[in-house]
Scaffold this motif. Sequence first.
Motif, PDB file in Angstrom:
ATOM      1  N   GLY A 110       0.865  -1.315   0.123  1.00 47.96           N
ATOM      2  CA  GLY A 110       0.052   0.029  -0.096  1.00 47.96           C
ATOM      3  C   GLY A 110       0.797   1.370  -0.238  1.00 47.96           C
ATOM      4  O   GLY A 110       1.909   1.184   0.381  1.00 47.96           O
ATOM      5  N   ALA A 111       0.276   2.095  -0.561  1.00 54.64           N
ATOM      6  CA  ALA A 111       0.964   3.873  -0.601  1.00 54.64           C
ATOM      7  C   ALA A 111       0.766   4.649   0.693  1.00 54.64           C
ATOM      8  O   ALA A 111       1.560   5.396   0.799  1.00 54.64           O
ATOM      9  N   GLY A 112      -0.314   4.167   1.355  1.00 47.68           N
ATOM     10  CA  GLY A 112      -0.686   4.983   2.581  1.00 47.68           C
ATOM     11  C   GLY A 112      -1.158   6.324   2.269  1.00 47.68           C
ATOM     12  O   GLY A 112      -1.239   7.323   2.965  1.00 47.68           O
ATOM     13  N   LEU A 113      -1.912   6.558   1.062  1.00 54.21           N
ATOM     14  CA  LEU A 113      -2.501   7.665   0.361  1.00 54.21           C
ATOM     15  C   LEU A 113      -4.026   7.510   0.190  1.00 54.21           C
ATOM     16  O   LEU A 113      -4.507   6.330   0.246  1.00 54.21           O
ATOM     17  N   LEU A 114      -4.587   8.595  -0.020  1.00 46.98           N
ATOM     18  CA  LEU A 114      -6.119   8.354  -0.577  1.00 46.98           C
ATOM     19  C   LEU A 114      -6.251   7.870  -1.901  1.00 46.98           C
ATOM     20  O   LEU A 114      -6.183   8.733  -2.921  1.00 46.98           O
ATOM     21  N   ILE A 115      -5.943   6.474  -2.038  1.00 43.45           N
ATOM     22  CA  ILE A 115      -5.785   5.967  -3.411  1.00 43.45           C
ATOM     23  C   ILE A 115      -7.071   5.166  -3.764  1.00 43.45           C
ATOM     24  O   ILE A 115      -7.262   4.117  -2.850  1.00 43.45           O
ATOM     25  N   VAL A 116      -7.711   5.285  -4.851  1.00 45.50           N
ATOM     26  CA  VAL A 116      -8.941   4.451  -5.195  1.00 45.50           C
ATOM     27  C   VAL A 116      -8.343   3.531  -6.292  1.00 45.50           C
ATOM     28  O   VAL A 116      -7.636   3.956  -7.195  1.00 45.50           O
ATOM     29  N   GLN A 117      -8.631   2.108  -6.199  1.00 48.82           N
ATOM     30  CA  GLN A 117      -8.218   1.486  -7.125  1.00 48.82           C
ATOM     31  C   GLN A 117      -9.253   0.444  -7.859  1.00 48.82           C
ATOM     32  O   GLN A 117     -10.195   0.189  -6.974  1.00 48.82           O
ATOM     33  N   GLY A 118      -9.299   0.140  -9.131  1.00 44.28           N
ATOM     34  CA  GLY A 118     -10.480  -0.529  -9.739  1.00 44.28           C
ATOM     35  C   GLY A 118     -10.039  -1.113 -11.119  1.00 44.28           C
ATOM     36  O   GLY A 118      -8.604  -0.929 -11.386  1.00 44.28           O
ATOM     37  N   THR A 119     -10.842  -1.895 -11.749  1.00 40.10           N
ATOM     38  CA  THR A 119     -10.504  -2.690 -12.860  1.00 40.10           C
ATOM     39  C   THR A 119      -9.960  -1.809 -13.897  1.00 40.10           C
ATOM     40  O   THR A 119     -10.483  -0.501 -14.215  1.00 40.10           O
ATOM     41  N   SER A 120      -8.906  -2.326 -14.630  1.00 44.34           N
ATOM     42  CA  SER A 120      -8.000  -1.402 -15.336  1.00 44.34           C
ATOM     43  C   SER A 120      -8.807  -1.804 -16.970  1.00 44.34           C
ATOM     44  O   SER A 120      -8.789  -2.668 -17.297  1.00 44.34           O
ATOM     45  N   PHE A 121      -8.807  -0.537 -17.591  1.00 45.78           N
ATOM     46  CA  PHE A 121      -9.159  -0.532 -18.992  1.00 45.78           C
ATOM     47  C   PHE A 121      -8.266  -1.381 -20.064  1.00 45.78           C
ATOM     48  O   PHE A 121      -8.080  -1.461 -21.024  1.00 45.78           O
ATOM     49  N   ASN A 122      -6.780  -1.005 -19.454  1.00 45.57           N
ATOM     50  CA  ASN A 122      -5.729  -1.281 -20.176  1.00 45.57           C
ATOM     51  C   ASN A 122      -5.618  -2.648 -20.861  1.00 45.57           C
ATOM     52  O   ASN A 122      -5.312  -2.769 -21.829  1.00 45.57           O
ATOM     53  N   PHE A 123      -6.423  -3.715 -20.391  1.00 47.29           N
ATOM     54  CA  PHE A 123      -6.315  -5.267 -20.449  1.00 47.29           C
ATOM     55  C   PHE A 123      -7.531  -5.669 -21.472  1.00 47.29           C
ATOM     56  O   PHE A 123      -7.626  -6.514 -21.857  1.00 47.29           O
ATOM     57  N   VAL A 124      -8.350  -4.463 -21.528  1.00 46.89           N
ATOM     58  CA  VAL A 124      -9.718  -4.899 -22.140  1.00 46.89           C
ATOM     59  C   VAL A 124      -9.747  -5.240 -23.685  1.00 46.89           C
ATOM     60  O   VAL A 124     -10.002  -6.459 -24.016  1.00 46.89           O
ATOM     61  N   VAL A 140      -4.049   1.404 -10.055  1.00 46.79           N
ATOM     62  CA  VAL A 140      -4.658   2.706  -9.493  1.00 46.79           C
ATOM     63  C   VAL A 140      -5.308   3.783 -10.269  1.00 46.79           C
ATOM     64  O   VAL A 140      -4.997   3.819 -11.594  1.00 46.79           O
ATOM     65  N   PHE A 141      -6.496   4.371 -10.021  1.00 47.22           N
ATOM     66  CA  PHE A 141      -7.325   5.173 -10.755  1.00 47.22           C
ATOM     67  C   PHE A 141      -7.057   6.476 -10.638  1.00 47.22           C
ATOM     68  O   PHE A 141      -6.627   7.315  -9.576  1.00 47.22           O
ATOM     69  N   ALA A 142      -6.415   7.286 -11.906  1.00 48.96           N
ATOM     70  CA  ALA A 142      -6.318   8.634 -12.007  1.00 48.96           C
ATOM     71  C   ALA A 142      -7.415   9.483 -11.641  1.00 48.96           C
ATOM     72  O   ALA A 142      -7.040  10.510 -11.244  1.00 48.96           O
ATOM     73  N   GLN A 143      -8.539   9.107 -11.830  1.00 49.25           N
ATOM     74  CA  GLN A 143      -9.762   9.959 -11.611  1.00 49.25           C
ATOM     75  C   GLN A 143      -9.763  10.432 -10.224  1.00 49.25           C
ATOM     76  O   GLN A 143     -10.277  11.491  -9.683  1.00 49.25           O
ATOM     77  N   ASN A 144      -9.148   9.543  -9.327  1.00 48.46           N
ATOM     78  CA  ASN A 144      -9.154   9.962  -7.732  1.00 48.46           C
ATOM     79  C   ASN A 144      -8.451  11.258  -7.541  1.00 48.46           C
ATOM     80  O   ASN A 144      -8.894  12.075  -6.982  1.00 48.46           O
ATOM     81  N   ASN A 145      -7.517  11.703  -8.492  1.00 47.83           N
ATOM     82  CA  ASN A 145      -6.872  12.760  -8.181  1.00 47.83           C
ATOM     83  C   ASN A 145      -7.385  14.131  -8.449  1.00 47.83           C
ATOM     84  O   ASN A 145      -7.474  15.173  -7.817  1.00 47.83           O
ATOM     85  N   GLY A 146      -8.418  14.010  -9.412  1.00 49.52           N
ATOM     86  CA  GLY A 146      -9.356  15.125  -9.716  1.00 49.52           C
ATOM     87  C   GLY A 146     -10.193  15.262  -8.710  1.00 49.52           C
ATOM     88  O   GLY A 146     -10.540  16.454  -8.475  1.00 49.52           O
ATOM     89  N   ILE A 147     -10.753  14.315  -7.980  1.00 55.17           N
ATOM     90  CA  ILE A 147     -11.880  14.393  -7.243  1.00 55.17           C
ATOM     91  C   ILE A 147     -11.255  14.976  -5.712  1.00 55.17           C
ATOM     92  O   ILE A 147     -11.725  15.902  -5.292  1.00 55.17           O
ATOM     93  N   ILE A 148      -9.964  14.502  -5.603  1.00 57.53           N
ATOM     94  CA  ILE A 148      -9.153  15.275  -4.328  1.00 57.53           C
ATOM     95  C   ILE A 148      -8.899  16.703  -4.470  1.00 57.53           C
ATOM     96  O   ILE A 148      -9.321  17.559  -3.673  1.00 57.53           O
ATOM     97  N   GLN A 149      -8.708  16.953  -5.734  1.00 52.33           N
ATOM     98  CA  GLN A 149      -8.483  18.578  -6.191  1.00 52.33           C
ATOM     99  C   GLN A 149      -9.666  19.365  -6.152  1.00 52.33           C
ATOM    100  O   GLN A 149      -9.647  20.374  -5.381  1.00 52.33           O
ATOM    101  N   LEU A 150     -10.775  18.586  -6.360  1.00 57.11           N
ATOM    102  CA  LEU A 150     -12.258  19.349  -6.425  1.00 57.11           C
ATOM    103  C   LEU A 150     -12.602  19.501  -5.184  1.00 57.11           C
ATOM    104  O   LEU A 150     -13.180  20.702  -4.615  1.00 57.11           O
TER     105      LEU A 150
END
Length: 463
Positions: free
Chosen positions: A90-104, A328-338
């Motif tokens: 773990g990173a010890g940060l507010l990180i959301v992880q989810g299913t990756s589109f990269n493998f679809v 790790v979901f990048a969308q998470n960073n936008g929500i933290i900033q908002l």
Amino acid sequence: MNIHANHSESQPAPADDLVFALEDKPKPAIALLAAIQHLLAIIVPIVTPGLLICQALGVSARDTNMIVSMSLVISGIATYVQCRRFGPLGAGLLIVQGTSFNFVGPLIAGGVLMVKQGTPVEAVMAAIFGVVIAGSFIEMGLSRVLPFVKKFITPLVTGIVVLMIGLTLIKVGLISMGGGFGAMQSGTFANGENLLLSGTVLGLIIVLNRIPVVWVRSAAIIIALGAGYALAAALGRLDFAGVHQAAWFEVPTPLHFGIDFSWTLFAPMVVIYLVTSLEAIGDITATSKISREPVEGPVWMERVKGGVLVNGVNSLLAGIFNTFPSSVFAQNNGIIQLTGVASRHVGVYIAAVLVLLGLFPTIAGVIQAVPEPVLGGAVIVMFGAVAASGINILAGLQLDRRALLIISISLALGLGVSQVPEFVSHMPNFLKNVLESGVATGGLSAVFLNWLLPETQEPKPVH
């Protein structure tokens, strides 16, 4: 995606502009509200990869329901571990992880080919999950040698591969907009009704993103899908077979399909696991930065190693419990900033809600009822965003002749093979298995050329 963030700050900045800093503990009601804001941004990307793969391969409604449910459970477990941190995990940060589109893309391409060759769907799923389990050890190993790997998988290589993933996924998105592989077989592909459904969702996403209200823009995809769902109901297009076949509560079942392996499926996954690990580095670094935590030095490196390790461990769990790799979901960073909420304790609430949603399969059944054209209107935007993030990485580099040559050859070979797979048909099997995936061909070309061609100066991010 912020794949490679700026590593210019070594000390955390003041947290004055954060409503809740990393170690703050909001009251339960506030934490739950913050968790719901994150869920609005992530719930669709978590369940969509599983739905797309299952619909493309013709997986039964009951098994699709289980796979979608497990994607929620596994995402919840990973989010909990990332936020809480357990030893090296773990990173010890507010990180959301989810299913990756990269493998679809590669999983659909390889899986559809196996089905066409007469392999039963259950056996295809067993091979897919065996490949997911095998590939997870790549990420776990990489988490221990990240500085070494970054010498070969540079931002130039990462940008090319992410762009390739996005460009190859766009075909999947268009097929979904037209009604999917099932519509192709029934002769209803891209008929007026399917285009009405997908076009409505796509149009709403565009309109909602122009509204100057932050929460509306951040929830644009889920609002548009809700409208598409309602339109599908009015047209009599909702299929609740998954709901009728689902239990109210279901305990996760390991290796439901058994386990198998396919080199054809595995070869492109190697490159994608590599790139997904490097995406995680960038996303974790971005989360550290907006959380006012170090973005270089030993603390940052431990966070990155722990985050990438969870990527691998959780993909192992995903394969065992019948779902697809997570990241790790990048969308998470936008929500933290908002919201200004960077407290990792909020992640516990996000994780709990995800796990609860996954343990009640009727919820997955309701999600599964959405017709594929409705989903297609949303995923075409998401897949385009993947390609755009690859362009964004490349745009942040000083592109000299060498870099442009590598980009040109890698994209030409990768996209060429994805459009004309017969090009590798007479190659030896071990090469054919690797190169028949456009992402693998383009990615390996980028890695090889980046190593082979001498450079006068390393491409640097533009400041």
